[in-house]
Scaffold this active site. Sequence first.
Site, PDB file in Angstrom:
ATOM      1  N   LYS A 187       0.842  -1.202   0.000  1.00 18.06           N
ATOM      2  CA  LYS A 187       0.000   0.000   0.000  1.00 18.06           C
ATOM      3  C   LYS A 187       0.875   1.250   0.000  1.00 18.06           C
ATOM      4  O   LYS A 187       0.638   2.202  -0.740  1.00 18.06           O
ATOM      5  CB  LYS A 187      -0.950  -0.011   1.216  1.00 18.06           C
TER       6      LYS A 187
ATOM      7  N   GLN B 172      -5.135  -1.682   9.442  1.00 11.80           N
ATOM      8  CA  GLN B 172      -5.003  -2.984   8.789  1.00 11.80           C
ATOM      9  C   GLN B 172      -5.629  -4.067   9.669  1.00 11.80           C
ATOM     10  O   GLN B 172      -5.346  -4.170  10.858  1.00 11.80           O
ATOM     11  CB  GLN B 172      -3.513  -3.287   8.528  1.00 11.80           C
TER      12      GLN B 172
ATOM     13  N   ASP C  69     -11.586   2.907   3.961  1.00 13.51           N
ATOM     14  CA  ASP C  69     -11.969   1.497   3.819  1.00 13.51           C
ATOM     15  C   ASP C  69     -13.496   1.354   3.753  1.00 13.51           C
ATOM     16  O   ASP C  69     -14.002   0.320   3.329  1.00 13.51           O
ATOM     17  CB  ASP C  69     -11.499   0.712   5.055  1.00 13.51           C
TER      18      ASP C  69
HETATM   19  N1  GUN Z   1      -7.376  -6.861   5.710  1.00  5.28           N
HETATM   20  C1  GUN Z   1      -7.716  -7.576   4.609  1.00  5.28           C
HETATM   21  N2  GUN Z   1      -8.342  -6.783   3.698  1.00  5.28           N
HETATM   22  C2  GUN Z   1      -8.377  -5.547   4.242  1.00  5.28           C
HETATM   23  C3  GUN Z   1      -8.887  -4.299   3.769  1.00  5.28           C
HETATM   24  O1  GUN Z   1      -9.456  -4.170   2.673  1.00  5.28           O
HETATM   25  N3  GUN Z   1      -8.717  -3.249   4.631  1.00  5.28           N
HETATM   26  C4  GUN Z   1      -8.121  -3.374   5.835  1.00  5.28           C
HETATM   27  N4  GUN Z   1      -8.030  -2.280   6.590  1.00  5.28           N
HETATM   28  N5  GUN Z   1      -7.646  -4.518   6.298  1.00  5.28           N
HETATM   29  C5  GUN Z   1      -7.772  -5.594   5.501  1.00  5.28           C
END
Ligand code: GUN
Length: 288
Positions: free
Chosen positions: A53, A97, A120
């Site tokens: 990311k 995350q 998100d």
């Molecule tokens: N863990 C797995 N997929 C995601 C996501 O799309 N966002 C976040 N914050 N954590 C994740």
Amino acid sequence: MVAQVIDGKELAQSVRAEWKLRVDRLVQSGVKPGLAVIIVGDNPASAIYVKNKVKACSDIGIYSEVHSFSKDAIQQDVLDCIRSLNGNPRIHGILVQLPLPLQFENNRIITSIAVEKDIDGFHLYNVGALVTGNTVFSPCTPFGVMVMLQRNHIPVEGRHAVVIGRSNIVGKPMALMLLERGATVTICTSKTHNLTQFTQNADILVVATGKPRMIGAGMVKPGAVVIDVGINRLADGTLCGDVDFEAVRTVAGYITPVPGGVGPMTITMLLCNTILAAERAHADGEIR
Ligand code: GUN
């Protein structure tokens, strides 16, 4: 029939190139989009996702910062960090995350993120907004799937979409987004009895179960659009999806590969949501 393979990597590259122009426009008007990522614990998969990311942000010109906490961190310290990021004008998007260590209350953490920075789309307010058709931020993975359908001119309205998986991150928002676009939606899980009876009737089949190659050719309607959200590491170290790609590609009309399908689109949509958050903050600043 041999399915057309939807190349997520190529699509991700082309939409990122388009959106780079939006970043450049913001930067020219004095706003550099900023993303803060919070990671708690030492989950190796999460560490890789966060690294990817950060790299994607840097490639497109988005500022990013990572706040790392140890696995036995105190929840209040993370809440304090989020409160400070909520008030930081350089930061337009905040991402925690997942998964968090067990001692954390997911909803307490996620609902402490300012709604307008919840890129998100996991805050309960934003979930409610999605349910009622007033979307603030679309969750990244299903958003990426919708863009894949749209950019490949695959019609959704009136089609029967079957989503296998009921997670808050993928299955539920996926079903809602397809519904919003006019699909007739069935939600199944890997435990649904007579799953084949549902999947064989799907014009669009989205699979997010985490069960390697659970969808075989006999489960798919000829010509269907098959979207594989799964990513599983096998004992020999190779990656595969929840769909048996080689078998299903002989039946489906469209199929996404793993890797190189939905995965690259997820991070792309995170960039999109961060840019959107920055554009909105900038527009609000101009109005004031
Ligand atoms: N863990 C797995 N997929 C995601 C996501 O799309 N966002 C976040 N914050 N954590 C994740």
